[in-house]
Design an enzyme around this catalytic site. Structure first.
Site, PDB file in Angstrom:
ATOM      1  N   SER A  90     -23.825  39.979  30.999  1.00 46.29           N
ATOM      2  CA  SER A  90     -22.825  39.239  30.208  1.00 46.29           C
ATOM      3  C   SER A  90     -23.094  39.234  28.710  1.00 46.29           C
ATOM      4  O   SER A  90     -22.203  38.872  27.941  1.00 46.29           O
ATOM      5  CB  SER A  90     -22.762  37.790  30.675  1.00 46.29           C
ATOM      6  OG  SER A  90     -21.844  37.675  31.714  1.00 46.29           O
ATOM      7  N   LYS A  98     -20.626  40.986  26.585  1.00 53.21           N
ATOM      8  CA  LYS A  98     -19.322  40.368  26.251  1.00 53.21           C
ATOM      9  C   LYS A  98     -19.246  40.012  24.777  1.00 53.21           C
ATOM     10  O   LYS A  98     -18.190  40.114  24.150  1.00 53.21           O
ATOM     11  CB  LYS A  98     -19.117  39.105  27.097  1.00 53.21           C
ATOM     12  CG  LYS A  98     -18.984  39.361  28.600  1.00 53.21           C
ATOM     13  CD  LYS A  98     -19.104  38.059  29.387  1.00 53.21           C
ATOM     14  CE  LYS A  98     -18.888  38.261  30.880  1.00 53.21           C
ATOM     15  NZ  LYS A  98     -19.231  37.086  31.686  1.00 53.21           N
ATOM     16  N   TYR A 141     -15.471  47.324  32.375  1.00 53.51           N
ATOM     17  CA  TYR A 141     -16.254  46.092  32.183  1.00 53.51           C
ATOM     18  C   TYR A 141     -17.585  46.177  32.958  1.00 53.51           C
ATOM     19  O   TYR A 141     -18.645  45.788  32.448  1.00 53.51           O
ATOM     20  CB  TYR A 141     -15.414  44.885  32.636  1.00 53.51           C
ATOM     21  CG  TYR A 141     -16.223  43.638  32.875  1.00 53.51           C
ATOM     22  CD1 TYR A 141     -16.666  42.865  31.804  1.00 53.51           C
ATOM     23  CD2 TYR A 141     -16.575  43.245  34.171  1.00 53.51           C
ATOM     24  CE1 TYR A 141     -17.452  41.731  32.024  1.00 53.51           C
ATOM     25  CE2 TYR A 141     -17.341  42.122  34.393  1.00 53.51           C
ATOM     26  CZ  TYR A 141     -17.783  41.369  33.323  1.00 53.51           C
ATOM     27  OH  TYR A 141     -18.561  40.256  33.544  1.00 53.51           O
ATOM     28  N   TYR A 176     -22.034  29.211  29.232  1.00 54.56           N
ATOM     29  CA  TYR A 176     -21.042  28.735  30.199  1.00 54.56           C
ATOM     30  C   TYR A 176     -20.936  27.214  30.186  1.00 54.56           C
ATOM     31  O   TYR A 176     -20.894  26.598  29.124  1.00 54.56           O
ATOM     32  CB  TYR A 176     -21.361  29.280  31.609  1.00 54.56           C
ATOM     33  CG  TYR A 176     -21.623  30.749  31.580  1.00 54.56           C
ATOM     34  CD1 TYR A 176     -20.623  31.630  31.177  1.00 54.56           C
ATOM     35  CD2 TYR A 176     -22.868  31.273  31.878  1.00 54.56           C
ATOM     36  CE1 TYR A 176     -20.849  32.990  31.114  1.00 54.56           C
ATOM     37  CE2 TYR A 176     -23.106  32.636  31.813  1.00 54.56           C
ATOM     38  CZ  TYR A 176     -22.090  33.483  31.430  1.00 54.56           C
ATOM     39  OH  TYR A 176     -22.322  34.811  31.363  1.00 54.56           O
ATOM     40  N   VAL A 222     -26.811  37.454  33.570  1.00 55.36           N
ATOM     41  CA  VAL A 222     -27.420  37.173  34.884  1.00 55.36           C
ATOM     42  C   VAL A 222     -28.634  38.015  35.220  1.00 55.36           C
ATOM     43  O   VAL A 222     -29.335  37.718  36.180  1.00 55.36           O
ATOM     44  CB  VAL A 222     -26.433  37.288  36.076  1.00 55.36           C
ATOM     45  CG1 VAL A 222     -25.500  36.120  36.148  1.00 55.36           C
ATOM     46  CG2 VAL A 222     -25.724  38.603  36.091  1.00 55.36           C
TER      47      VAL A 222
HETATM   48  N1  GLN Z   1     -21.601  41.779  35.510  1.00 55.72           N
HETATM   49  C1  GLN Z   1     -21.733  40.365  35.789  1.00 55.72           C
HETATM   50  C2  GLN Z   1     -20.469  39.835  36.470  1.00 55.72           C
HETATM   51  O1  GLN Z   1     -19.404  40.242  36.128  1.00 55.72           O
HETATM   52  C3  GLN Z   1     -22.014  39.624  34.524  1.00 55.72           C
HETATM   53  C4  GLN Z   1     -22.125  38.127  34.719  1.00 55.72           C
HETATM   54  C5  GLN Z   1     -23.153  37.471  33.858  1.00 55.72           C
HETATM   55  O2  GLN Z   1     -24.078  38.098  33.312  1.00 55.72           O
HETATM   56  N2  GLN Z   1     -23.054  36.184  33.767  1.00 55.72           N
HETATM   57  O3  GLN Z   1     -20.540  39.032  37.344  1.00 55.72           O
END
Ligand code: GLN
Length: 350
Positions: free
Chosen positions: A101, A104, A227, A279, A297
């Site tokens: 993530s 992003k 993505y 988050y 994650v």
């Molecule tokens: N690729 C992961 C997902 O889409 C990324 C989520 C994350 O790092 N929080 O679930």
């Protein structure tokens, strides 16, 4: 009241009264000031944080992406890069992992550079959902608005806005852009990509839901695939520190001296990170650390001290929201040890 953004023809559900007013007037004075302490103090703070939290045994490694479940939970690394390009690191800082993530943030910055402040805030949104990063309910509660670029719905929407008329062209743009942030060519971890691509039905469902609300102009499955690729980019804690330092340095990579994005884009990106980077625990993070941050994650976190530098941490065990436990503790320790908290001040006559 819902208005329509004439450029995108998409209903604007941003409700804040500041949202439609465009960017704040630019001011040369309106920058964060101060600098990092000398390299010895930075090294000392990193070493202290590392020793303090090395044996902390809380959190759980992500297992909803099968290949992430196989990681060694004891890996732990901390790296700082200053806006002068000076680096200090401790622990497993050359170990490579997938960015997840944290990508992003950088894709948002690249899209913001292309489309501008107003279009992205209207199209994607900039408010916290208060819900998990892969929440479907958050989309429903917002009448289809993804809410912010750091949850999956907003990130998939942001990826759909990347320049390029084909998924391959969009992917090439992202790979090149994130490589410029890192200052070296980045490549995908094929195993992580294959593992997530085989199990990302929920993200495909999110993309389809966005499409059903008229929020996605591109093919939902192809966009989810781009993505997923961006989340699989492989890098080290040291790379992430350089990427974070580029956001701290008004968009210029402090190691390569290459301009990646404009200063105003960095500022917008950091604002979004402060609101939603961790988050539903973003408030806890801001309260405790006092800086914009972003987690992924696989266990990475970046923390940005505007005008000073970037801190990257890596430790795979996560809290219930998906944020690295040791990474958060270490970031808080380092932020306070070397005076990075953006909200701290002293009375002028103290
Ligand atoms: N690729 C992961 C997902 O889409 C990324 C989520 C994350 O790092 N929080 O679930």
């Amino acid at each position: 009241m819902a208005q329509t953004d004439l450029r995108t023809n998409i209903p604007d559900f941003a409700t804040g009264s500041l949202a439609g007013d465009g960017p704040a007037p630019a001011s040369r004075e309106a920058i964060s000031t101060g600098s990092l302490p000398g390299p010895e103090r930075v090294k000392q703070a990193l070493g202290d944080a590392y020793r303090r939290y090395r044996d902390l045994d809380e959190g759980k490694v992500a297992d909803y992406i099968p290949s992430l479940a196989r990681v060694d939970p004891s890996l732990f690394g901390l790296s700082v890069c200053s806006v002068e390009g000076l680096t200090a690191s401790v622990g497993d800082v050359t170990h490579e992992f997938s960015i997840q993530s944290i990508s992003k943030v950088f894709v948002f910055a690249l899209v913001c550079q292309e489309l501008g402040h107003l279009a992205v805030s209207r199209r994607v949104g900039v408010n916290n959902t208060g819900l998990p990063f892969n929440s479907v309910m958050a989309i429903e509660l917002a009448d289809g608005q993804p809410r912010n670029p750091l949850v999956n719905a907003g990130a998939i929407t942001t990826t759909s806005l990347v320049p390029g008329s084909t998924p391959d062209a969009k992917w090439a743009f992202i790979k090149d852009g994130l490589s410029r942030f890192a200052g070296r060519p980045l490549d995908i971890d094929e195993e992580v990509y294959a593992s997530e691509a085989a199990t990302n039905q929920r993200n495909m469902a999110i993309a389809r839901l966005l499409q059903s609300y008229g929020r996605l102009d591109t093919d939902p499955i192809e966009t989810t695939d781009v993505y997923t690729k961006q989340c699989s980019l492989l890098l080290s804690t040291e790379d992430l520190a350089v990427m974070a330092a580029t956001l701290a340095d008004g968009g210029v990579n402090p190691v390569t001296h290459q301009k990646v994005v404009d200063p105003s884009v960095c500022r917008d990106t950091l604002a979004v990170m402060a609101a939603s980077g961790l988050y539903e625990f973003s408030g806890d993070w801001l309260f405790e650390v006092g800086m914009p941050g972003k987690s992924g994650v696989s266990g990475g976190i970046i923390t940005v001290a505007p005008g000073k530098g970037g801190l990257a941490t890596f430790s795979p065990p996560l809290d219930p929201a998906g944020n690295s436990v040791r990474g958060q503790r270490a970031a808080r320790y380092v932020a306070h040890a070397i005076g990075l908290d953006l909200f701290a001040s002293k009375p002028i006559d103290a």
